[in-house]
Scaffold this motif. Structure first.
Motif, PDB file in Angstrom:
ATOM      1  N   ASP A 122       0.767  -1.247  -0.069  1.00  0.00           N
ATOM      2  CA  ASP A 122       0.014  -0.161  -0.038  1.00  0.00           C
ATOM      3  C   ASP A 122       0.821   1.196  -0.152  1.00  0.00           C
ATOM      4  O   ASP A 122       0.419   2.299  -0.605  1.00  0.00           O
ATOM      5  N   TYR A 123       1.857   1.109   0.516  1.00  0.00           N
ATOM      6  CA  TYR A 123       2.823   2.473   0.899  1.00  0.00           C
ATOM      7  C   TYR A 123       3.489   2.860  -0.554  1.00  0.00           C
ATOM      8  O   TYR A 123       3.442   3.842  -0.876  1.00  0.00           O
ATOM      9  N   GLU A 164       1.026   4.541  -2.591  1.00  0.00           N
ATOM     10  CA  GLU A 164       0.793   5.806  -2.296  1.00  0.00           C
ATOM     11  C   GLU A 164       1.813   6.727  -2.751  1.00  0.00           C
ATOM     12  O   GLU A 164       1.394   7.980  -3.179  1.00  0.00           O
ATOM     13  N   ASP A 191       1.706   7.123  -6.728  1.00  0.00           N
ATOM     14  CA  ASP A 191       0.481   8.025  -7.157  1.00  0.00           C
ATOM     15  C   ASP A 191       0.656   9.339  -6.861  1.00  0.00           C
ATOM     16  O   ASP A 191       0.229  10.255  -7.218  1.00  0.00           O
ATOM     17  N   GLN A 192       1.253   9.716  -5.752  1.00  0.00           N
ATOM     18  CA  GLN A 192       1.687  10.888  -5.695  1.00  0.00           C
ATOM     19  C   GLN A 192       2.588  11.810  -6.408  1.00  0.00           C
ATOM     20  O   GLN A 192       2.569  12.979  -6.624  1.00  0.00           O
TER      21      GLN A 192
END
Length: 231
Positions: free
Chosen positions: A79-80, A83, A86-87
Motif C-alpha cells: 500500500d505504501y 501511495e 501515485d503522489q
C-alpha cells in the motif's frame, strides 16, 4: 554538458518504517537478475511494481511500446509503495525495486537519455542502505539516506559498490517530464540548467553545409550562411 544538473536532493522524505515494511513483504518473491550482465559483478537484481504488460518479471528500463504500462501484481500487498507512486503526478515508464547485494559492484556506466534535459528522468528513493555503499556520479560521491528522494542524471557516468553488511534496496521511478515535474524541478535549480547544449558543428561540417546552401542561391540560404559563419 557542464551546465547540466547532475542530481537533486528533493525536500521530500518518506516514512522509513513503512518503506521497509512493504519491501519485507516481497523479499521472498522472484527477483530477476539485472540484464546488463557486463555492467556489474556480484548480485544485482530487480522486481517491477509498474511495467509494460504489468509483469513483475519485466524489469526493462526501456519499453517496447507493444503493451500497456501498468501496475504489477506485486503492488497489491504494498500500500505504501502505491501511495508514493501515485503522489508523483507524471507518466511513469517503469517503477522497480533495485537490490544490490553485499559485496556487489555496478561498474561505471551511463544510461542514455535519462536526464531531465531529455524530457525523461529517474527518481531514487533509498529503502535499505548503509554507510558503506559508495555511489559515485560524475566523480562525486552521493550519500543517499533511507527515506530520501533524489533525482539522478543517469546520462553522466555513475557507479555503485556495496561494501556494507546488508543489501541495498532502492525504489526507482522512471518518468516523463510535464508541467507538474517542471514546477518540482525548477524549485531546486534554474531552468537553464536543464537545457541540453546545442551541438557545435565542426569547421568541416560548416564548410559542407555552406557549399550546399550556396548552390541554392536564395536569400534564405544566404541568411543561413551568414548565421553559420558567425557562430
Amino acid at each position: 554538458m557542464e551546465n547540466l544538473i547532475r542530481f537533486i536532493k528533493f525536500p521530500i522524505t518518506f516514512n522509513i518504517e513503512r518503506l521497509q515494511k512493504d519491501v519485507q513483504k516481497i523479499l521472498s518473491k522472484k527477483w530477476i537478475n539485472h540484464y546488463n550482465t557486463n555492467d556489474y559483478t556480484g548480485n544485482w537484481s530487480s522486481i517491477s511494481l509498474y511495467s509494460e504488460g504489468g509483469k513483475s518479471e519485466n524489469i526493462n528500463a526501456y519499453n517496447k511500446g507493444t503493451e500497456k504500462v501498468t501496475y504489477t501484481e506485486i503492488i497489491e500487498s504494498c500500500d505504501y509503495f502505491k501511495e508514493i507512486i501515485d503522489q508523483f503526478l507524471f507518466e511513469k515508464t517503469t517503477v522497480r525495486l533495485l537490490r544490490l547485494a553485499v559485496g556487489a559492484e555496478i561498474k561505471p556506466h551511463v544510461d542514455n537519455c535519462l536526464g531531465y534535459e531529455d524530457n525523461c528522468f529517474r527518481i531514487h528513493i533509498p529503502i535499505i542502505t548503509n554507510k558503506d555503499v559508495i555511489f559515485i556520479l560524475d566523480n562525486q560521491r552521493l550519500i543517499m539516506n533511507e527515506g530520501e528522494c533524489w533525482y539522478i542524471n543517469a546520462n553522466f557516468t555513475h557507479s555503485v559498490v556495496n561494501h556494507g553488511k546488508e543489501d541495498r534496496i532502492h525504489l526507482v521511478i522512471d518518468g516523463i517530464r510535464n508541467e507538474w515535474t517542471d514546477e518540482l524541478f525548477f524549485k531546486e535549480a534554474n531552468e537553464q540548467q536543464f537545457l541540453k547544449p546545442e551541438k557545435k558543428m565542426s569547421d568541416n561540417e560548416k564548410e559542407l553545409i555552406i557549399e550546399e546552401l550556396k548552390r541554392m542561391n536564395s536569400n534564405t540560404a544566404n541568411e543561413l550562411i551568414s548565421k553559420i559563419q558567425n557562430k
